[in-house]
Design a protein around this motif. Structure first.
Motif, mmCIF file in Angstrom:
data_model
loop_
_atom_site.group_PDB
_atom_site.id
_atom_site.type_symbol
_atom_site.label_atom_id
_atom_site.label_comp_id
_atom_site.label_asym_id
_atom_site.label_seq_id
_atom_site.Cartn_x
_atom_site.Cartn_y
_atom_site.Cartn_z
ATOM 1 N N UNK A 55 10.352 8.166 8.148
ATOM 2 C CA UNK A 55 9.360 7.894 9.238
ATOM 3 C C UNK A 55 9.021 6.440 9.000
ATOM 4 N N UNK A 56 8.338 5.820 9.987
ATOM 5 C CA UNK A 56 8.042 4.405 9.821
ATOM 6 C C UNK A 56 6.489 4.068 9.218
ATOM 7 N N UNK A 57 5.930 5.172 8.966
ATOM 8 C CA UNK A 57 4.584 5.198 7.995
ATOM 9 C C UNK A 57 4.509 6.191 7.153
ATOM 10 N N UNK A 58 3.279 6.689 6.921
ATOM 11 C CA UNK A 58 3.077 7.616 5.820
ATOM 12 C C UNK A 58 3.402 9.052 6.492
ATOM 13 N N UNK A 59 3.808 9.183 7.650
ATOM 14 C CA UNK A 59 4.304 10.522 8.025
ATOM 15 C C UNK A 59 5.382 11.054 7.406
ATOM 16 N N UNK A 60 6.257 10.268 6.731
ATOM 17 C CA UNK A 60 7.334 10.646 5.937
ATOM 18 C C UNK A 60 7.227 10.954 4.442
ATOM 19 N N UNK A 61 6.025 10.967 4.169
ATOM 20 C CA UNK A 61 5.736 10.953 2.794
ATOM 21 C C UNK A 61 6.198 9.976 1.805
ATOM 22 N N UNK A 62 6.891 10.273 0.921
ATOM 23 C CA UNK A 62 7.398 9.067 -0.157
ATOM 24 C C UNK A 62 8.731 8.589 0.370
ATOM 25 N N UNK A 93 3.413 10.515 -2.420
ATOM 26 C CA UNK A 93 2.828 10.108 -1.455
ATOM 27 C C UNK A 93 1.527 10.298 -1.466
ATOM 28 N N UNK A 94 0.887 9.464 -0.452
ATOM 29 C CA UNK A 94 -0.568 9.912 0.019
ATOM 30 C C UNK A 94 -0.950 11.440 0.221
ATOM 31 N N UNK A 95 -1.994 11.833 -0.150
ATOM 32 C CA UNK A 95 -2.509 13.287 0.344
ATOM 33 C C UNK A 95 -3.697 13.069 1.299
ATOM 34 N N UNK A 96 -3.861 11.495 1.779
ATOM 35 C CA UNK A 96 -4.884 11.445 2.866
ATOM 36 C C UNK A 96 -4.496 10.410 3.558
ATOM 37 N N UNK A 140 3.586 3.430 -3.567
ATOM 38 C CA UNK A 140 4.572 4.436 -3.910
ATOM 39 C C UNK A 140 5.516 3.788 -4.843
ATOM 40 N N UNK A 141 5.474 4.277 -6.041
ATOM 41 C CA UNK A 141 6.242 3.863 -7.165
ATOM 42 C C UNK A 141 6.662 5.076 -7.942
ATOM 43 N N UNK A 152 0.897 -1.172 0.125
ATOM 44 C CA UNK A 152 0.141 -0.073 -0.057
ATOM 45 C C UNK A 152 1.005 1.104 0.017
ATOM 46 N N UNK A 153 0.390 2.487 0.199
ATOM 47 C CA UNK A 153 1.164 3.759 0.155
ATOM 48 C C UNK A 153 1.357 4.112 1.657
ATOM 49 N N UNK A 154 1.246 3.195 2.537
ATOM 50 C CA UNK A 154 1.251 3.310 4.007
ATOM 51 C C UNK A 154 2.783 3.757 4.522
#
Length: 748
Positions: A723-730, A669-672, A637-638, A90-92
């Motif tokens: 970051x360990x999740x989407x807090x770091x964006x891409x 990255x995700x925007x949500x 995220x590719x 996923x994009x997480x």
């Protein structure tokens, strides 16, 4: 309506035997026809062979394996093929440094890994988190590179014939076969990073092969490898947490596999195979959330094995050539045991280790049984020569994971939801699913230069019901050099055993509980859903290929996958069951997505006969779209584009060298956020385009001894996870810096 398993099995068997009998009857010649029909009807390739000529198919050869040996995991080499990236599911951003093979942006869970045509399912013993991620390296590291003959990477419509899990494509690892003379090899390899905080690799492997007696031969390979974990200081300068986002985990490998081949007759072969493997991680501080939850436990376990996977297989294969065609019958039993320290299944602590006591380790047991039978029959219909393929398949997957029911069914608000999971005291970590399938394919030439390969596959899944997968692939040869190729197929993926298990619970009091209405105070559960439908995808590709048969080779293709019924776990208002002040949600089918882009390759011979002295090999992937159509969020995220380029120079018969380059485009990255709120700050960080370069060389010291050495990432371009999740964006992974490798192979 779901058909009972027993009746379905007999129905498929009857159909299969009837079709095969009809094919044999049509093929079997009368005495007057015998000298005419058989020679004419045996010239067509099988449907499987024809599909492997599609634009979305790449072959990694023995030469490729020698020129660019991966340090440990085959994904390092497979990622250099067109249409291939390494991503999470996923994009997480979770488990960002444990990226797996992603074909055409469909995600690792839609990539089927096979070894000699038999599916590998060991990663399914790892729990699936709410975002779809698993704490696993995938299934691309069970065969050492020195034991491999070639690797087929099959993308798009051509992969639909392989059933559930192949919606993105198939990676088929083909091992070396027994030889008619006793021979063997031993290889030692090491890779040493220039930066001390990055992990090094050492491995050693052997291969033995040869005759045992008349018509009896064997093959045996073994492997011992260790890749050390990155130091915890690697990403410390980009985080203010007491424990920085983890670098790459290490891994210890032990593999042993043997095959015994019996040539019953010149036309019939029986093979028995057994293998055992062990993989243990070397912990680097990985967790799902970007927090310090249970940081003391993680610190205490750094450098230790926190999860250990054992994979054992037994297989039997029969291949036959008959007057009426060919046949293949394959059986494999695959048993996986995965032991790990217990992890949290609720909100912020999800995925973090909750105990450091070895006695508390939890072992999940996964048993997979696979049976496949196939016949290829040349027939003549209406003056046309056909190669008819008909086959059946049976899969049985059984999981027992005590950790799946570890989350309490009583919320912090005191509400007991056990009545929704089968009643108090009956929760179980056991689950199972069976699949019965029947398929038919044809390969024929209706008009000159046009080859059509229609197919139909029917699957019955014990929980997800029936699925039809029609396909049509075509090749038209415009000239001896130019051809147009295309295909369309419906592929699918059945829900996994965690998604359908009512007893597997995830709990949270935050993370968007719920998204669109006031929180009732008791928190939210997500549980399994036994009524899920399979995910489906209509895969299309169309392109043109050119070859001058003198080394010049080029292709360009467009692909599009229309993906629907994607299974996901969200907490949407209006879909929950309320128990007191606690809301209970389920995994659901809802998301629609589209994946589209271009692939291409260009090989230019520069010196020698067909470029056998100097050639330039290139491929590229360009992604136009890879988004959930409902939320407009990326599936994974590719890079926007990926270009792989190799300049291959055969300096002398004993000396060759290569210059490698890979160019990656921007990554968004995700925007949500996974909880449903709009992403802000560093969560919107994009990863800019970058490139890495490498140099490899091989030298044949003497007939029985060769050396391979090189430098990866010559320019020392490094990326750091933030970051360990989407807090770091891409910025979800580490790109390791410059490293040096050398291997030595002795043969006898």
């Amino acid at each position: 309506m779901k058909i009972p398993h027993r009746r379905m099995w007999f129905t498929l068997s009857a159909i299969s035997f009837a079709v095969n009998g009809l094919a044999v009857a049509q093929t079997a010649p009368t005495p007057a026809e015998a000298s005419v029909i058989l020679p004419e009807t045996t010239v067509r390739a099988t449907a499987e062979q024809e599909l492997k000529q599609a634009l979305g198919v790449s072959i990694i050869t023995q030469e490729d394996l020698q020129e660019r040996p991966p340090a440990n995991d085959l994904s390092e080499l497979i990622r250099t093929m067109p249409g291939v990236n390494l991503t999470g599911n996923s994009a997480s951003g979770q488990f960002g440094n444990s990226r797996q093979i992603d074909l055409r942006g469909m995600g690792p869970e839609n990539t089927m890994i096979m070894i000699d045509g038999k599916p590998v399912q060991s990663r399914n013993a790892s729990k699936m988190g709410r975002t779809g991620e698993r704490d696993t390296r995938g299934d691309s590291n069970w065969v050492p590179v020195e034991a491999i003959d070639s690797i087929e990477v099959i993308r798009g419509p051509a992969a639909a014939r392989y059933g559930s899990g192949a919606a993105g494509g198939v990676v088929n690892i083909i091992t070396k076969k027994p030889t008619d003379k006793f021979s063997g090899s031993v290889t030692v390899y090491t890779s040493q990073p220039e930066h001390s905080e990055e992990g090094d690799t050492k491995r050693a492997s052997f291969n033995l092969s040869g005759p045992v007696a008349e018509n009896l031969s064997f093959r045996l390979f073994g492997n011992v490898a260790k890749t050390n974990a990155d130091d915890t200081s690697l990403n410390s300068h980009v985080s203010d947490l007491s424990l920085a986002p983890a670098g790459r985990e290490g891994v210890r490998n032990r593999d042993l596999n043997g095959l015994l081949r019996w040539d019953l007759t010149p036309q019939q072969v029986l093979e028995f195979e057994a293998g055992t493997s062990r993989q243990g991680n070397i912990y680097a501080g990985e967790r799902l959330m970007n927090s310090d939850t249970n940081a003391a436990n993680m610190q205490a376990l750094l450098g230790q094995e926190t999860n250990i996977t054992h994979r054992n297989t037994v297989g039997l294969t029969h291949r036959g050539k008959w007057d009426w065609g060919t046949s293949r019958l394959v059986f494999q039993a695959e048993n996986t045991r995965r032991s790990q320290y217990p992890v949290g299944l609720a909100g912020g602590p999800e995925g973090s280790i909750t105990s450091t006591q070895p006695s508390d380790m939890v072992t999940s047991k996964l048993a997979n049984y696979f049976l496949n039978g196939e016949v290829n029959t040349p027939i003549s219909l209406g003056g046309q020569r056909h190669m008819l393929t008909s086959g059946f398949e049976y899969r049985n997957e059984r999981l027992n994971d005590p950790g799946a029911n570890a989350q309490s069914s009583t919320s912090t608000g005191g509400d007991d939801i056990s009545g929704l999971t089968g009643g108090s005291g009956t929760r179980s970590g056991k689950s199972d699913a069976q699949t019965f399938a029947f398929y038919m394919e044809d390969n024929f030439e209706p008009i000159k230069n046009l080859i059509l390969t229609p197919g139909m596959r029917f699957d019955h899944h014990s929980q997800a019901g029936n699925n039809w997968s029609p396909s049509l692939n075509a090749t038209y040869h415009l000239t001896d050099q130019w051809s147009v190729k295309g295909g369309i197929a419906r592929a699918f993926k059945a829900p996994n055993l965690y998604q359908t298990n009512l007893n597997y619970l995830y709990y949270t009091r935050g993370q968007g509980c719920p998204l669109n209405s006031p929180n009732l105070g008791g928190g939210c559960y997500i549980r399994g859903n036994p009524d899920l439908n399979p995910e489906t995808s209509v895969n299309k590709e169309l392109g043109v290929a050119f070859t001058d048969h003198q080394g010049l080779d080029a292709s360009l293709s467009y692909f599009q996958n229309d993906y629907k019924n994607k299974i996901y776990a969200e907490m949407n208002d209006g879909s929950s069951t309320v128990v007191g002040t606690t809301q209970v949600f389920q995994w659901m089918n809802a998301s629609r997505a589209v994946v589209r882009g271009f692939e291409g390759n260009l090989t230019l011979p520069l010196l020698g006969n067909g470029g056998d002295t100097l050639k330039w090999v290139n491929n590229f992937t360009y992604m136009l779209k890879n988004h959930n159509e409902d939320t407009n969020q990326p599936l994974s995220v590719i890079p926007k584009y990926t270009v792989n380029s190799t300049l291959d120079w055969r300096v002398t018969p004993a000396w060759s060298t290569q210059l490698f380059a890979t160019f990656y485009g921007r990554q968004e990255p995700r925007t949500v956020n996974t909880g449903g709120s709009a992403a802000t700050g560093t969560s919107l960080t994009e990863l800019g385009s970058y490139a890495t370069f490498g140099l490899g060389a091989q030298y044949q010291i003497k007939k029985q001894l060769s050396v391979n050495f090189g430098v990866n990432n010559i320019g020392d371009k490094r990326l750091f996870r933030t970051a360990s999740n989407s807090a770091g964006g891409a910025a979800t992974y580490n790109e390791p810096g410059r490293s040096y490798y050398v291997s030595l192979t002795g043969k006898f």
